[in-house]
Structures are given as structure tokens and as C-alpha cells.
Design an enzyme around this catalytic site. Structure first.
Site, PDB file in Angstrom:
ATOM      1  N   GLU A 143       0.818  -1.192  -0.086  1.00  0.00           N
ATOM      2  CA  GLU A 143       0.058  -0.121  -0.081  1.00  0.00           C
ATOM      3  C   GLU A 143       0.849   1.209   0.067  1.00  0.00           C
ATOM      4  O   GLU A 143       1.633   1.590   0.796  1.00  0.00           O
ATOM      5  CB  GLU A 143      -0.859   0.020   1.449  1.00  0.00           C
ATOM      6  N   GLU A 240     -11.682   2.507   6.564  1.00  0.00           N
ATOM      7  CA  GLU A 240     -10.436   2.989   7.427  1.00  0.00           C
ATOM      8  C   GLU A 240     -10.572   4.393   7.884  1.00  0.00           C
ATOM      9  O   GLU A 240      -9.448   5.150   7.289  1.00  0.00           O
ATOM     10  CB  GLU A 240      -9.276   2.385   6.802  1.00  0.00           C
TER      11      GLU A 240
END
Length: 264
Positions: A143, A240
Site C-alpha cells: 500500500e 479505514e
């Protein structure tokens, strides 16, 4: 229609972590993700997942000393043995918890380590982890993370992630595309997701600025959700974000989106 997963490391902070599974289920989630399970016995978490009918879609490999500010160790040439041990620990939990993919945090470039050496270490560690995960039919994710929130982080953009995936040359390595992080670093969210669909294994969201729930900032989430349907993304979207108030109240964006889709 996007499938949303509650991120239990950020959402439902009104209760203890182990009690957040029930809260997520009561709030209408069928799936969850979180940063790390390692402070708990895997059986404890497996019980909460089963009891609440939840699917676990993601967690991270161990990332060093999180409370001291470490954000992964995969690019640190001094900690290769520790990294390899962390992969085995994560696989033990993955087997118990039934997760299909794990995220490897790259970490910050250590002081006095040349970028080229950090890159070589990261590639070697990713190849090791991908091979270990492949034996269990698991995917490995990387990521890009913004450098405003995490100065010095090694992996910061989608083009860099693309190049790393190509260099590793393995079939089970994919990108974890975080809308919040990439809005801060790059913008061009829609075109980037469309172009990189085949490489994206997981998507996460939060609005910008503030990293709160959709609708609190500048990102046009209804448009992006429609785009994900248009391009055929069939994975989960991890929520998130840091709720700007009580977590249940922060879910108005999701309920409005789902209601609008049911009316079509």
C-alpha cells in the site's frame, strides 16, 4: 454495489477492540478488517468472527514497534530475519482466522540506509513473503502511504507500487489502494483505479482532509462507488476512517448510498 468492511482499528473506538466485532455486526457489516491481531490469541478473534457472522478480509504483517512510530520493517536491511519470522507469525493467524490476503507495510527508510539498499531489501522481503503466502493460496498486498501523515515512508505512490509488483514478478502480489492516502499524494483517483484495476486487490477509504467518514471532505464518494461498479471491482472496500463522532452516526453516508442504490 461495493462491499464495505468495517476497520475495527479505527471504527467503534467507543468499546474495547474485542467488543467491536459485535458492534460491527449490529451496524450491518458482514465483513471486517483491522491492523493487527497479535495482541490476542487467534482463538479469541475467531470466536468473535464466528459468533457475529463476520468475514475477515484483511490484516497486516507485524510492523515493528507501532507505539514507537514504526510503520513496518520490510525495507530495513538490518531486520531481514525479524521480517521473515513475522511472516510465519502472520500465517499462523491467517490460518486460524480464514483471511485471504495480508498487507505488508513497507516501513520508513532507516537512517543512513541508501534508498537503493532499502529498495533491494524490500523487493527481497516481498518475494520471500509472497512465496510463503502462495503455499497457503493467500495474496500479499502493498500500500502506498502519504508522506504528510508518515514522513519517510518508503512506498508513496501508485507508479512506484506498479514498478515493484513488476520487479517482484509473482502472481499473488497486488496493490492495496487507499483513497485517502492517494488523494493526498496524487489525486486522479478515478483514472488511477480504472487504469490499475487488474493490480488492485483491496481498496480502503476515508475522506480528506481529516481522514473522517465520506461526506466530511472533498472527495466525491458517490461518483467513486459508481465507478467501482462500472469497472467491475469485486473486492471489499475497507472503511479505514476516524469517525468524527459516534461510529454509528458516522455511517449515514453508507446508509444513504445503499438506499439510493435500492431505489434504482
Amino acid at each position: 454495489m461495493p462491499k464495505f468492511a468495517a476497520n475495527l482499528s479505527m471504527m467503534f473506538g467507543e468499546v474495547s477492540f474485542i467488543d467491536r466485532f459485535a458492534c460491527a455486526s449490529a451496524a450491518g457489516f458482514d465483513a471486517v478488517e483491522f491492523l493487527f491481531p497479535y495482541a490476542f490469541e487467534s482463538e479469541q478473534i475467531a470466536l468473535r468472527l464466528a459468533r457475529n457472522g463476520l468475514q475477515l478480509v484483511l490484516f497486516n504483517l507485524p510492523a515493528g514497534d507501532w507505539t514507537a512510530g514504526e510503520r513496518g520493517i520490510a525495507c530495513d536491511p538490518r531486520r531481514i530475519g525479524e521480517f521473515q519470522d513475522s511472516v510465519e507469525l502472520a500465517l499462523d493467524y491467517a490460518g486460524e482466522l480464514g483471511v485471504g490476503q495480508l498487507h505488508c507495510l513497507a516501513g520508513k527508510v532507516p537512517p543512513n540506509v541508501p534508498h537503493e539498499r532499502a529498495h533491494e531489501t524490500y523487493i527481497a522481503n516481498l518475494k520471500f513473503a509472497a512465496a510463503a503466502l502462495a503455499k497457503h493460496s493467500l495474496r500479499l498486498l502493498i500500500e502506498p502511504i502519504n508522506t504528510f501523515d508518515v514522513p519517510g515512508y518508503f512506498l508513496t505512490g501508485t507508479k512506484q507500487a506498479q514498478a515493484i509488483i513488476d520487479e517482484c514478478g509473482v502472481d499473488n502480489l497486488f496493490m492495496q489502494y487507499d483513497i485517502y492516502h492517494m488523494q493526498r499524494m496524487e489525486g486522479e483517483l478515478a483514472n488511477t483505479m480504472r487504469t490499475n484495476l487488474a493490480r488492485i486487490g483491496h481498496i480502503q477509504l476515508a475522506d480528506n482532509p481529516g481522514r473522517h467518514q465520506p461526506g466530511t471532505g472533498e472527495i466525491n464518494f458517490p461518483y467513486l462507488f459508481g465507478l467501482l461498479d462500472e469497472i467491475g471491482y469485486d473486492g471489499f472496500v475497507g472503511c479505514e476512517y476516524l469517525p468524527s463522532g459516534p461510529t454509528v452516526d458516522s455511517l449515514a453516508w453508507r446508509d444513504q448510498w445503499l438506499a439510493s442504490q435500492q431505489q434504482q
